[in-house]
Scaffold this motif. Sequence first.
Motif: not given
Length: 255
Positions: A35-46
């Motif tokens: 899962i790539n993300y730029r700003n939403s680290a918390e959402a990606a990790e969840a």
Amino acid sequence: MAGLAGRKALVTGGSRGIGAAIVRRLAADGASVVINYRNSAEAAEALAAELDGDGRRVRTALADVGDPDAARALVNRAAEEMGGLDILVSNAGIEHFGPLASLTFADYQRVFDVNVAGQLFATQAAAAVMGEGGRIVLTSSVSARIAVFEHSLYAASKAAVSALALNLAPELAARGIAVNVIAPGGTRSDMSAENGGHYIHPALRGLPPETLSRISSAWGRFAEPEEIAAAVAFLVSPDASYITGSTLAVDGCRM
């Protein structure tokens, strides 16, 4: 689960909205996913924590795909993390509305860096590490073929994506890799909640959301993110083995 069991995927912009729905669908079909993300680290990790397991791995990777070097590094990292790469879903993108008179080169550069260059150079890197049977899905928009008030820059960037896939198709087909495009219409997400009203001509703005959704498609509603994800799942599946260079409109017959 059997459809994509053992396949390894990267989804850019995969932490929320349509991207998160795509991640969930690919994982449900058996794929391991970065899962790539730029700003939403918390959402990606969840999301990764929710989906990891049951014979698949789900990991996260920070990168701004608007930087070509970062896009290439992201793909290479995903391939290294997963032990290969079979599927790239290039979902990351940014919106832009603004009148012609106010457009700046900085606007143009940022929109095209993410929406076009980001997809091109992620594709370049993915094709370099994929083998026979690789699947690449890029993201355009219904905006590429309809007129929307003060939306020229974004629409042009999304039209370019379809042209990219069409012209890359024969080159990648020689290596057994398919490249296609999805073009979503209005879809229920935080991005559409923020920008949906801009798709309506100024004379009609101020209408309630339920009215806007009824006039946006033949179905009389916005798409659900899962419906866009289902189209992606089809394009990366064995059932789409003879489809390449195509743009699949997932817009409910935009009206």
